[in-house]
Design a protein around this motif. Sequence first.
Motif, PDB file in Angstrom:
ATOM      1  N   LEU A 262       1.178  -0.544 -18.767  1.00 36.43           N
ATOM      2  CA  LEU A 262       2.027  -1.044 -19.849  1.00 36.43           C
ATOM      3  C   LEU A 262       1.409  -2.261 -20.532  1.00 36.43           C
ATOM      4  N   ALA A 263       0.649  -3.043 -19.787  1.00 37.15           N
ATOM      5  CA  ALA A 263       0.054  -4.275 -20.322  1.00 37.15           C
ATOM      6  C   ALA A 263      -1.407  -4.374 -19.878  1.00 37.15           C
ATOM      7  N   PRO A 264      -2.296  -3.558 -20.467  1.00 38.56           N
ATOM      8  CA  PRO A 264      -3.694  -3.541 -20.021  1.00 38.56           C
ATOM      9  C   PRO A 264      -4.405  -4.875 -20.200  1.00 38.56           C
ATOM     10  N   GLN A 265      -3.867  -5.756 -21.038  1.00 37.98           N
ATOM     11  CA  GLN A 265      -4.498  -7.069 -21.222  1.00 37.98           C
ATOM     12  C   GLN A 265      -4.441  -7.922 -19.969  1.00 37.98           C
ATOM     13  N   LEU A 266      -3.659  -7.496 -18.964  1.00 41.11           N
ATOM     14  CA  LEU A 266      -3.611  -8.233 -17.697  1.00 41.11           C
ATOM     15  C   LEU A 266      -4.854  -7.987 -16.842  1.00 41.11           C
ATOM     16  N   ARG A 267      -5.517  -6.861 -17.031  1.00 50.52           N
ATOM     17  CA  ARG A 267      -6.675  -6.540 -16.178  1.00 50.52           C
ATOM     18  C   ARG A 267      -7.775  -7.600 -16.260  1.00 50.52           C
ATOM     19  N   PRO A 268      -8.203  -7.993 -17.460  1.00 50.53           N
ATOM     20  CA  PRO A 268      -9.259  -9.025 -17.500  1.00 50.53           C
ATOM     21  C   PRO A 268      -8.797 -10.374 -16.946  1.00 50.53           C
ATOM     22  N   VAL A 269      -7.509 -10.659 -17.025  1.00 48.87           N
ATOM     23  CA  VAL A 269      -7.013 -11.916 -16.462  1.00 48.87           C
ATOM     24  C   VAL A 269      -7.106 -11.883 -14.934  1.00 48.87           C
ATOM     25  N   LEU A 270      -6.767 -10.739 -14.335  1.00 44.88           N
ATOM     26  CA  LEU A 270      -6.966 -10.579 -12.893  1.00 44.88           C
ATOM     27  C   LEU A 270      -8.432 -10.801 -12.529  1.00 44.88           C
ATOM     28  N   ALA A 271      -9.310 -10.211 -13.309  1.00 49.39           N
ATOM     29  CA  ALA A 271     -10.743 -10.359 -13.044  1.00 49.39           C
ATOM     30  C   ALA A 271     -11.175 -11.818 -13.176  1.00 49.39           C
ATOM     31  N   GLU A 272     -10.635 -12.528 -14.163  1.00 48.03           N
ATOM     32  CA  GLU A 272     -10.948 -13.963 -14.331  1.00 48.03           C
ATOM     33  C   GLU A 272     -10.506 -14.750 -13.100  1.00 48.03           C
ATOM     34  N   GLY A 273      -9.343 -14.406 -12.554  1.00 47.39           N
ATOM     35  CA  GLY A 273      -8.854 -15.115 -11.371  1.00 47.39           C
ATOM     36  C   GLY A 273      -9.765 -14.930 -10.181  1.00 47.39           C
ATOM     37  N   LEU A 274     -10.240 -13.706  -9.984  1.00 52.60           N
ATOM     38  CA  LEU A 274     -11.160 -13.441  -8.879  1.00 52.60           C
ATOM     39  C   LEU A 274     -12.495 -14.148  -9.106  1.00 52.60           C
ATOM     40  N   ALA A 275     -12.961 -14.146 -10.350  1.00 53.40           N
ATOM     41  CA  ALA A 275     -14.223 -14.825 -10.658  1.00 53.40           C
ATOM     42  C   ALA A 275     -14.113 -16.334 -10.452  1.00 53.40           C
ATOM     43  N   ALA A 276     -12.895 -16.856 -10.628  1.00 53.23           N
ATOM     44  CA  ALA A 276     -12.678 -18.300 -10.459  1.00 53.23           C
ATOM     45  C   ALA A 276     -12.579 -18.704  -8.991  1.00 53.23           C
ATOM     46  N   GLY A 277     -12.506 -17.708  -8.082  1.00 54.98           N
ATOM     47  CA  GLY A 277     -12.527 -18.036  -6.665  1.00 54.98           C
ATOM     48  C   GLY A 277     -11.335 -17.583  -5.854  1.00 54.98           C
ATOM     49  N   ALA A 278     -10.366 -16.890  -6.467  1.00 51.33           N
ATOM     50  CA  ALA A 278      -9.237 -16.386  -5.693  1.00 51.33           C
ATOM     51  C   ALA A 278      -9.700 -15.295  -4.732  1.00 51.33           C
ATOM     52  N   LEU A 279      -9.032 -15.207  -3.576  1.00 51.04           N
ATOM     53  CA  LEU A 279      -9.363 -14.162  -2.608  1.00 51.04           C
ATOM     54  C   LEU A 279      -8.933 -12.787  -3.096  1.00 51.04           C
ATOM     55  N   ALA A 280      -7.775 -12.730  -3.751  1.00 50.49           N
ATOM     56  CA  ALA A 280      -7.224 -11.463  -4.229  1.00 50.49           C
ATOM     57  C   ALA A 280      -6.158 -11.778  -5.254  1.00 50.49           C
ATOM     58  N   GLY A 281      -5.829 -10.787  -6.051  1.00 47.26           N
ATOM     59  CA  GLY A 281      -4.779 -10.948  -7.048  1.00 47.26           C
ATOM     60  C   GLY A 281      -3.857  -9.755  -7.037  1.00 47.26           C
ATOM     61  N   ILE A 282      -2.614  -9.989  -7.430  1.00 48.15           N
ATOM     62  CA  ILE A 282      -1.618  -8.930  -7.433  1.00 48.15           C
ATOM     63  C   ILE A 282      -0.639  -9.189  -8.559  1.00 48.15           C
ATOM     64  N   VAL A 283      -0.101  -8.116  -9.122  1.00 50.75           N
ATOM     65  CA  VAL A 283       1.010  -8.257 -10.057  1.00 50.75           C
ATOM     66  C   VAL A 283       2.255  -8.588  -9.235  1.00 50.75           C
ATOM     67  N   SER A 284       2.990  -9.602  -9.660  1.00 48.19           N
ATOM     68  CA  SER A 284       4.196  -9.999  -8.938  1.00 48.19           C
ATOM     69  C   SER A 284       5.369  -9.109  -9.352  1.00 48.19           C
ATOM     70  N   GLY A 285       5.934  -8.376  -8.390  1.00 45.99           N
ATOM     71  CA  GLY A 285       7.072  -7.512  -8.692  1.00 45.99           C
ATOM     72  C   GLY A 285       6.750  -6.521  -9.786  1.00 45.99           C
ATOM     73  N   SER A 286       7.608  -6.470 -10.801  1.00 46.26           N
ATOM     74  CA  SER A 286       7.380  -5.557 -11.916  1.00 46.26           C
ATOM     75  C   SER A 286       6.492  -6.169 -12.990  1.00 46.26           C
ATOM     76  N   GLY A 287       5.999  -7.397 -12.758  1.00 45.01           N
ATOM     77  CA  GLY A 287       5.101  -8.049 -13.691  1.00 45.01           C
ATOM     78  C   GLY A 287       5.871  -8.665 -14.860  1.00 45.01           C
ATOM     79  N   PRO A 288       5.103  -9.306 -15.758  1.00 46.41           N
ATOM     80  CA  PRO A 288       3.639  -9.355 -15.836  1.00 46.41           C
ATOM     81  C   PRO A 288       2.992 -10.577 -15.182  1.00 46.41           C
ATOM     82  N   THR A 289       3.768 -11.440 -14.487  1.00 49.72           N
ATOM     83  CA  THR A 289       3.137 -12.583 -13.827  1.00 49.72           C
ATOM     84  C   THR A 289       2.144 -12.101 -12.776  1.00 49.72           C
ATOM     85  N   LEU A 290       0.982 -12.737 -12.737  1.00 47.99           N
ATOM     86  CA  LEU A 290      -0.032 -12.439 -11.734  1.00 47.99           C
ATOM     87  C   LEU A 290      -0.009 -13.516 -10.652  1.00 47.99           C
TER      88      LEU A 290
END
Length: 332
Positions: A262-290
């Motif tokens: 529904l919100a493909p623009q979230l994918r690159p933000v997840l990738a940015e979070g991992l690149a910044a050093g997060a161990l893992a990322g997940i959509v919270s509940g039904s989203g769109p907060t990561l």
Amino acid sequence: MPGTRSSVTVSAPGKVNVSFLVGPLGADGYHRVASVYQAVSLLEHVTATATDEPGISLSVEFTPGSVLASQARRQLDTGVDLLASIPRDATNLAARAAALVLASSDWDGGVHLQLSKAVPVAGGMGGGSADAAAALVACDALLGTALGHRALARLGEQLGADVPFALLGGVAVGLGTGTELTPALAPVPFHWVLVPARFGISTPQAFTALDEHRRAVAGGAGPDRIPVPAPPADVLHALRAGDPHGLAAVLHNDLQEPALTLAPQLRPVLAEGLAAGALAGIVSGSGPTLALLCIDEDDAEAVATSLGHRDIPAVPVTGPVGGAQILSRTGG
């Protein structure tokens, strides 16, 4: 009974679903789930004040200095009034909560609710449910109904699946529609970075997208054929062990792919979070907060700072924290 202008202020936490497994669609129109909730240190605040005028009135602000307040200012510059999207009438979950407690009281007047919001709106973190939980506790204390936690939780179930957990806080497994709660152990804090979006995803919309995907994959078999999920033992073990690396390996949300579709623009933000050093990322509940899981507090601060430099709003939080609690009382 309260005196007019007596007030009670209560806080209640937003949540992250560290695991969210969606089972069959029941005859009642709700899915059976197995959720592992963790309450986090991003809080809603509700002040309930007694009024001479009968009924429920409500006002809303965004908590000064919060990421949500900053996000709202940015959106207002583009002509989008996020504050105006929050209902001030009887449809607001907090107003509905207050009405339930008021109906159990002998108070002839009414209640005014002041909401101070920091949890993303329509963000999959249960902000509206936290408002409702805080309103239940605040009105119960204000009006002297002394309903007790169990009765308040039953009222909460009438309002939404996440309300009983916002009352409880901590970590819990939620079964059924998410309201059948069993506390779980998490003896040490986990550190997250939350990335709110500049838009919302409705929970029914995300569940509908999941059902449609499952029909397509199953060759026409409906969502009622999905087995009832069980609590994930590996997630509970990682929480008990206080192991962020172990938890990172087993984070899962069945609503994540529908939300990302529904919100493909979230994918690159997840990738940015991992690149910044997060161990893992997940959509919270039904989203769109990561929700980005980090090793410790320092790493969470570093990830949030790194994302901020990329103009991605982010806030470090910890969990678990307690549920709805009274912060102050004034007047009678």
